[in-house]
Design a protein around this motif. Structure first.
Motif, PDB file in Angstrom:
ATOM      1  N   GLN A  75       0.793  -1.219   0.000  1.00  0.00           N
ATOM      2  CA  GLN A  75       0.000   0.000   0.000  1.00  0.00           C
ATOM      3  C   GLN A  75       0.830   1.275   0.000  1.00  0.00           C
ATOM      4  OE1 GLN A  75      -3.208  -0.060   2.914  1.00  0.00           O
ATOM      5  NE2 GLN A  75      -3.180  -2.313   2.960  1.00  0.00           N
ATOM      6  N   GLY A  76       2.137   1.177  -0.146  1.00  0.00           N
ATOM      7  CA  GLY A  76       2.975   2.356  -0.165  1.00  0.00           C
ATOM      8  C   GLY A  76       2.955   3.066  -1.502  1.00  0.00           C
ATOM      9  N   PRO A  77       3.546   4.263  -1.576  1.00  0.00           N
ATOM     10  CA  PRO A  77       3.591   5.020  -2.836  1.00  0.00           C
ATOM     11  C   PRO A  77       4.217   4.243  -3.991  1.00  0.00           C
ATOM     12  CG  PRO A  77       4.269   6.396  -0.991  1.00  0.00           C
ATOM     13  CD  PRO A  77       4.159   5.008  -0.464  1.00  0.00           C
ATOM     14  N   LEU A  78       5.219   3.425  -3.691  1.00  0.00           N
ATOM     15  CA  LEU A  78       5.852   2.626  -4.738  1.00  0.00           C
ATOM     16  C   LEU A  78       5.262   1.231  -4.842  1.00  0.00           C
ATOM     17  CD1 LEU A  78       9.634   3.527  -4.170  1.00  0.00           C
ATOM     18  CD2 LEU A  78       8.007   4.580  -5.760  1.00  0.00           C
ATOM     19  N   GLY A  79       4.343   0.912  -3.941  1.00  0.00           N
ATOM     20  CA  GLY A  79       3.782  -0.429  -3.927  1.00  0.00           C
ATOM     21  C   GLY A  79       3.059  -0.808  -5.204  1.00  0.00           C
ATOM     22  N   LYS A  80       2.383   0.164  -5.816  1.00  0.00           N
ATOM     23  CA  LYS A  80       1.629  -0.139  -7.032  1.00  0.00           C
ATOM     24  C   LYS A  80       2.546  -0.384  -8.226  1.00  0.00           C
ATOM     25  CE  LYS A  80       0.970   4.814  -7.947  1.00  0.00           C
ATOM     26  NZ  LYS A  80      -0.024   5.887  -8.179  1.00  0.00           N
ATOM     27  N   PRO A  97       8.488  -5.718   7.458  1.00  0.00           N
ATOM     28  CA  PRO A  97       8.341  -6.598   6.286  1.00  0.00           C
ATOM     29  C   PRO A  97       9.635  -7.304   5.906  1.00  0.00           C
ATOM     30  CG  PRO A  97       7.306  -4.463   5.886  1.00  0.00           C
ATOM     31  CD  PRO A  97       8.079  -4.336   7.161  1.00  0.00           C
ATOM     32  N   LEU A  98      10.766  -6.765   6.380  1.00  0.00           N
ATOM     33  CA  LEU A  98      12.045  -7.415   6.077  1.00  0.00           C
ATOM     34  C   LEU A  98      12.094  -8.832   6.642  1.00  0.00           C
ATOM     35  CD1 LEU A  98      14.559  -4.482   6.700  1.00  0.00           C
ATOM     36  CD2 LEU A  98      13.411  -5.151   4.577  1.00  0.00           C
ATOM     37  N   LEU A  99      11.405  -9.075   7.759  1.00  0.00           N
ATOM     38  CA  LEU A  99      11.361 -10.423   8.314  1.00  0.00           C
ATOM     39  C   LEU A  99      10.605 -11.368   7.398  1.00  0.00           C
ATOM     40  CD1 LEU A  99      11.832 -12.476  10.564  1.00  0.00           C
ATOM     41  CD2 LEU A  99       9.788 -11.580  11.718  1.00  0.00           C
ATOM     42  N   ALA A 100       9.495 -10.898   6.854  1.00  0.00           N
ATOM     43  CA  ALA A 100       8.729 -11.740   5.929  1.00  0.00           C
ATOM     44  C   ALA A 100       9.539 -12.073   4.680  1.00  0.00           C
ATOM     45  CB  ALA A 100       7.424 -11.033   5.550  1.00  0.00           C
ATOM     46  N   ILE A 101      10.297 -11.096   4.192  1.00  0.00           N
ATOM     47  CA  ILE A 101      11.141 -11.344   3.016  1.00  0.00           C
ATOM     48  C   ILE A 101      12.289 -12.285   3.368  1.00  0.00           C
ATOM     49  CG2 ILE A 101      12.695 -10.246   1.364  1.00  0.00           C
ATOM     50  CD1 ILE A 101      10.921  -7.786   1.471  1.00  0.00           C
ATOM     51  N   LEU A 102      12.853 -12.114   4.562  1.00  0.00           N
ATOM     52  CA  LEU A 102      13.953 -12.969   4.999  1.00  0.00           C
ATOM     53  C   LEU A 102      13.534 -14.434   5.057  1.00  0.00           C
ATOM     54  CD1 LEU A 102      16.904 -12.803   6.067  1.00  0.00           C
ATOM     55  CD2 LEU A 102      15.947 -12.671   8.373  1.00  0.00           C
ATOM     56  N   LEU A 103      12.259 -14.673   5.332  1.00  0.00           N
ATOM     57  CA  LEU A 103      11.766 -16.046   5.449  1.00  0.00           C
ATOM     58  C   LEU A 103      11.145 -16.560   4.156  1.00  0.00           C
ATOM     59  CD1 LEU A 103      10.150 -15.977   9.010  1.00  0.00           C
ATOM     60  CD2 LEU A 103      12.443 -16.696   8.341  1.00  0.00           C
ATOM     61  N   THR A 294      20.092   6.089   9.815  1.00  0.00           N
ATOM     62  CA  THR A 294      19.921   4.691   9.413  1.00  0.00           C
ATOM     63  C   THR A 294      18.492   4.234   9.643  1.00  0.00           C
ATOM     64  OG1 THR A 294      22.225   4.217   9.994  1.00  0.00           O
ATOM     65  CG2 THR A 294      20.744   2.336   9.765  1.00  0.00           C
ATOM     66  N   PHE A 295      17.962   4.575  10.818  1.00  0.00           N
ATOM     67  CA  PHE A 295      16.581   4.206  11.129  1.00  0.00           C
ATOM     68  C   PHE A 295      15.598   4.841  10.149  1.00  0.00           C
ATOM     69  CE2 PHE A 295      12.613   5.235  13.376  1.00  0.00           C
ATOM     70  CZ  PHE A 295      12.196   3.956  13.730  1.00  0.00           C
ATOM     71  N   LEU A 296      15.787   6.122   9.853  1.00  0.00           N
ATOM     72  CA  LEU A 296      14.857   6.828   8.967  1.00  0.00           C
ATOM     73  C   LEU A 296      14.985   6.352   7.521  1.00  0.00           C
ATOM     74  CD1 LEU A 296      15.126  10.465  10.394  1.00  0.00           C
ATOM     75  CD2 LEU A 296      13.227   8.849  10.647  1.00  0.00           C
ATOM     76  N   VAL A 297      16.198   6.077   7.073  1.00  0.00           N
ATOM     77  CA  VAL A 297      16.380   5.600   5.697  1.00  0.00           C
ATOM     78  C   VAL A 297      15.701   4.247   5.511  1.00  0.00           C
ATOM     79  CG1 VAL A 297      18.088   4.737   4.053  1.00  0.00           C
ATOM     80  CG2 VAL A 297      18.462   6.916   5.204  1.00  0.00           C
ATOM     81  N   LEU A 298      15.926   3.330   6.461  1.00  0.00           N
ATOM     82  CA  LEU A 298      15.271   2.024   6.382  1.00  0.00           C
ATOM     83  C   LEU A 298      13.757   2.168   6.452  1.00  0.00           C
ATOM     84  CD1 LEU A 298      17.573  -0.199   8.632  1.00  0.00           C
ATOM     85  CD2 LEU A 298      17.148  -0.489   6.184  1.00  0.00           C
ATOM     86  N   GLY A 299      13.299   3.012   7.408  1.00  0.00           N
ATOM     87  CA  GLY A 299      11.865   3.209   7.546  1.00  0.00           C
ATOM     88  C   GLY A 299      11.235   3.836   6.326  1.00  0.00           C
ATOM     89  N   VAL A 302      11.034   1.184   3.504  1.00  0.00           N
ATOM     90  CA  VAL A 302       9.953   0.221   3.728  1.00  0.00           C
ATOM     91  C   VAL A 302       8.595   0.897   3.588  1.00  0.00           C
ATOM     92  CG1 VAL A 302       8.929  -1.361   5.404  1.00  0.00           C
ATOM     93  CG2 VAL A 302      11.410  -1.220   5.184  1.00  0.00           C
ATOM     94  N   TYR A 303       8.471   2.140   4.094  1.00  0.00           N
ATOM     95  CA  TYR A 303       7.200   2.863   3.982  1.00  0.00           C
ATOM     96  C   TYR A 303       6.848   3.130   2.526  1.00  0.00           C
ATOM     97  CZ  TYR A 303       3.789   6.636   4.277  1.00  0.00           C
ATOM     98  OH  TYR A 303       2.674   7.402   4.109  1.00  0.00           O
ATOM     99  N   SER A 304       7.841   3.428   1.715  1.00  0.00           N
ATOM    100  CA  SER A 304       7.564   3.724   0.311  1.00  0.00           C
ATOM    101  C   SER A 304       6.948   2.532  -0.412  1.00  0.00           C
ATOM    102  CB  SER A 304       8.850   4.152  -0.406  1.00  0.00           C
ATOM    103  OG  SER A 304       9.774   3.068  -0.459  1.00  0.00           O
ATOM    104  N   ILE A 305       7.169   1.332   0.112  1.00  0.00           N
ATOM    105  CA  ILE A 305       6.599   0.132  -0.520  1.00  0.00           C
ATOM    106  C   ILE A 305       5.320  -0.307   0.174  1.00  0.00           C
ATOM    107  CG2 ILE A 305       7.027  -2.293  -1.092  1.00  0.00           C
ATOM    108  CD1 ILE A 305       9.986  -1.639  -1.255  1.00  0.00           C
ATOM    109  N   TRP A 306       5.329  -0.380   1.520  1.00  0.00           N
ATOM    110  CA  TRP A 306       4.185  -0.952   2.238  1.00  0.00           C
ATOM    111  C   TRP A 306       3.311   0.095   2.922  1.00  0.00           C
ATOM    112  CZ3 TRP A 306       8.804  -3.725   1.947  1.00  0.00           C
ATOM    113  CH2 TRP A 306       8.704  -4.978   1.335  1.00  0.00           C
ATOM    114  N   GLY A 307       3.730   1.338   2.961  1.00  0.00           N
ATOM    115  CA  GLY A 307       2.863   2.414   3.413  1.00  0.00           C
ATOM    116  C   GLY A 307       2.564   2.432   4.901  1.00  0.00           C
TER     117      GLY A 307
END
Length: 485
Positions: A75-80, A97-103, A294-299, A302-307
Motif C-alpha cells: 500500500q505504499g507510494p511505490l507499492g503499485k 516486512p524485512l522479516l517476511a522477506i527474509l523467510l 539509518t533508522f529513517l532511511v530504512l523506515g 519500507v514505507y515507500s513500498i508498504w505504506g
C-alpha cells in the motif's frame, strides 16, 4: 573401568574437548537440528504443537508478501509499481516486512527454513560472544580476592583462581585460560534450554539478539559509526533497542571530555556547561545523526513500498496496545477488567485520573524513564556498557505492560558477559536463581489453570504477576549490587 578409559582418552584431551569452543558449537548445532526435526514429527502427531504460533504468523505473512493479488498488494507510494504483496494482511503480524522477506525460503525451500535460520543466529551470537569475552572482557578481568566461605559465583569464569588464599593477589588471566573460561560462559547461552527452545520453536528473537550483540561488539571497540548504524538497524527491527542510544551518547561524551578536546568551561554555570558538553558535541551529534539516519532511511524505504500499515503495525500499535490476555505483566488484569467497556466508558467521559490509569502510555513512560535513567546512572565507561545495557533491558522487560518468556532473552543475552565482574557468593546466586525461576513457575502454574482448564482465577494470576515483578526486581538489585564497576 577408569584405567581402561584412561588408556585411550587422556584427561587433558577430555578437558580440551569440553572447554574448546568448536566442540561446543558443534554440539549446540546438533541439539538444535535434532529438535527442529523432532518438531516436524511432533506437530503431525500431537494436538499441542511444538512450533510457536508466531512462526505460523511469519510464514503466512511471507505467503501474502510473495503472492500479490487484487486484494493483496503493498500500500505504499511505490507499492503499485512493484509486484509484491502486503504482509499485514495477516492479522497479528507486528514486525518489519524485512522479516517476511527474509523467510521467503519457507515457501521456496522448506517450511522449517526459518527455524534453521533462527538457530543459526544463536550459533553466530555464541561465536561473537566468545570473541568478546576473549578479546575484550576477560583480559581486563581479575581473579577476585575473597574468603573461602564466600566464594563468588563468578568463579565459573575463574575455576582455578586462588579464592581461598589470603595472600592471593589479583592476577591477570592467560590467553589459554581466557579461551577456556570464555567457552564455559558461552555454554550458558548456547545450552540454555530457554534459548534453544525459543529459536527451535520458530521465534525470531535470535535475529534481534544477534543485531544487539553486534552493536555492543562495535561499541566496546569504539567503532561509534558502526555502532550508530547497527543501533539504527536494531531499532528498525524492533523498537526497544532505542534505549541503548542514551548510554552510547553518555560514554561518547565522557570520552570527549577526557580527551580534552574542549577546554574546561568558565563562567557562572561551569557545571551546567560541562554537562551540556557531554551530551552535545561533534561526536555525539555525529552518532545521533548516523543512528537516526539509518533508522529513517530504512523506515522510509519500507514505507515507500508498504505504506502506513508498516508504521502502524510495527511501531504505533505497541504504543497504544491494550492486551487483555494474561501475561507476566500485572498490567494485564486492569486492562482485562475494563477492556469490554472501554468504548462505552469513553463515550460517557471518564475522569482524567481514570483515563490516565487506563492509558497504555502510563506504563510505557514508566519503563522508558527507568530504562533511560539507569543507562545514564550506571554507565560511565565503555567497560561498564555491558552491565548498563543489562540493567536497562531488564528494567524495560520487568515493567513492560506485556511480557512473555521470550522477552527474557533480551537481557539474558548479557549474563555470560557480566559474570566475570560479579562478586557474588554461591549461596546468593542460588537464591537469585531460585527466585527468578520460582516466580515464573508460580505464575505458570496459575496460567495453566486459566488457559487449559478454563478456571476464572484471573485475580490470583494477577497476584502472581505482582510477585513476579517484586521477585525479578530483587534479583536485578542483587546482581547490580554484586557487580564491580
Amino acid at each position: 573401568m577408569t584405567i581402561a578409559i584412561g588408556r585411550f582418552v587422556k584427561p587433558n584431551v577430555l578437558i580440551h574437548a569440553i572447554t574448546s569452543i568448536r566442540p561446543l558449537l558443534v554440539f549446540s548445532t546438533l541439539i538444535r537440528l535434532v529438535l527442529i526435526l523432532y518438531s516436524e514429527w511432533h506437530d503431525q502427531h500431537s494436538l499441542v504443537k511444538y512450533t510457536d504460533v508466531d512462526y505460523l504468523v511469519f510464514t503466512d505473512a511471507t505467503s501474502y508478501t510473495l503472492t500479490p493479488g487484487p486484494l493483496n498488494h503493498a500500500q505504499g507510494p511505490l507499492g503499485k509499481w512493484i509486484n509484491i504483496g502486503d504482509p499485514y494482511r495477516r492479522e497479528t503480524y507486528r514486525y518489519t516486512p524485512l522479516l517476511a522477506i527474509l523467510l521467503a525460503p519457507n515457501k521456496w525451500l522448506h517450511k522449517s527454513f526459518g527455524k534453521y535460520l533462527f538457530s543459526g543466529c544463536d550459533i553466530l551470537a555464541g561465536i561473537l560472544m566468545h570473541k568478546l569475552l576473549v578479546s575484550t572482557i576477560l583480559p581486563h578481568a581479575r581473579r577476585p580476592r575473597t574468603d573461602a566461605s564466600h566464594a563468588p559465583a563468578s568463579q565459573l569464569a575463574y575455576p582455578d583462581s586462588d579464592v581461598g588464599s589470603k595472600n592471593a593477589a589479583p592476577a591477570s588471566i592467560s590467553e589459554d585460560d581466557r579461551r577456556r573460561r570464555a567457552t564455559l560462559l558461552v555454554a550458558l547461552h548456547l545450552l540454555n534450554p530457554i534459548v534453544i527452545g525459543i529459536s527451535t520453536r520458530g521465534s525470531s528473537e535470535s535475529v534481534l539478539t544477534l543485531l544487539v550483540l553486534f552493536t555492543l561488539f562495535c561499541a566496546l571497540r569504539g567503532w561509534w559509526d558502526w555502532t550508530a548504524a547497527m543501533l539504527g538497524l536494531s531499532t528498525h527491527w524492533k523498537i526497544y533497542p532505542v534505549i541503548y542510544g542514551v548510554s552510547c551518547v553518555g560514554v561518547i561524551g565522557m570520552e570527549h571530555q577526557q580527551d580534552g578536546e574542549k577546554s574546561q568551561p568558565r563562567g557562572v554555570f561551569p557545571r551546567i556547561v560541562r554537562c551540556i558538553d557531554v551530551f552535545v558535541n561533534a561526536k555525539t551529534v555525529r552518532f545521533a545523526t548516523i543512528s537516526a539516519g539509518t533508522f529513517l532511511v530504512l523506515g522510509t524505504f519500507v514505507y515507500s513500498i508498504w505504506g502506513y500499515p508498516f508504521v502502524h503495525e510495527t511501531y504505533l500499535y505497541h504504543l497504544h496496545r491494550l492486551d487483555h490476555r494474561h501475561n507476566f505483566s500485572p498490567y494485564f488484569y486492569q486492562i482485562y477488567l475494563t477492556y469490554p467497556s472501554i468504548s462505552t466508558s469513553a463515550a460517557a467521559g471518564p475522569s482524567m485520573w481514570r483515563a490516565f490509569i487506563r492509558s497504555p502510555l502510563t506504563s510505557f513512560l514508566t519503563q522508558l524513564v527507568l530504562s533511560l535513567s539507569s543507562g545514564l546512572f550506571f554507565i560511565r565507561t565503555r567497560r561498564d556498557m555491558i552491565m548498563g545495557w543489562f540493567i536497562q533491558t531488564a528494567t524495560f522487560v520487568i515493567f513492560n505492560k506485556v511480557c512473555t518468556s521470550q522477552y527474557f532473552l533480551w537481557y539474558m543475552l548479557f549474563l555470560p558477559l557480566i559474570i566475570p565482574r560479579l562478586s557474588c557468593s554461591w549461596s546468593s546466586s542460588v537464591m537469585y536463581l531460585a527466585c527468578w525461576m520460582g516466580t515464573q513457575v508460580l505464575w505458570l502454574s496459575q496460567a495453566y489453570r486459566v488457559e487449559f482448564l478454563g478456571e476464572p482465577i484471573f485475580f490470583r494470576l494477577w497476584i502472581c504477576g505482582i510477585i513476579y515483578v517484586v521477585g525479578h526486581s530483587w534479583v536485578l538489585a542483587g546482581i547490580v549490587n554484586s557487580y564491580r564497576f
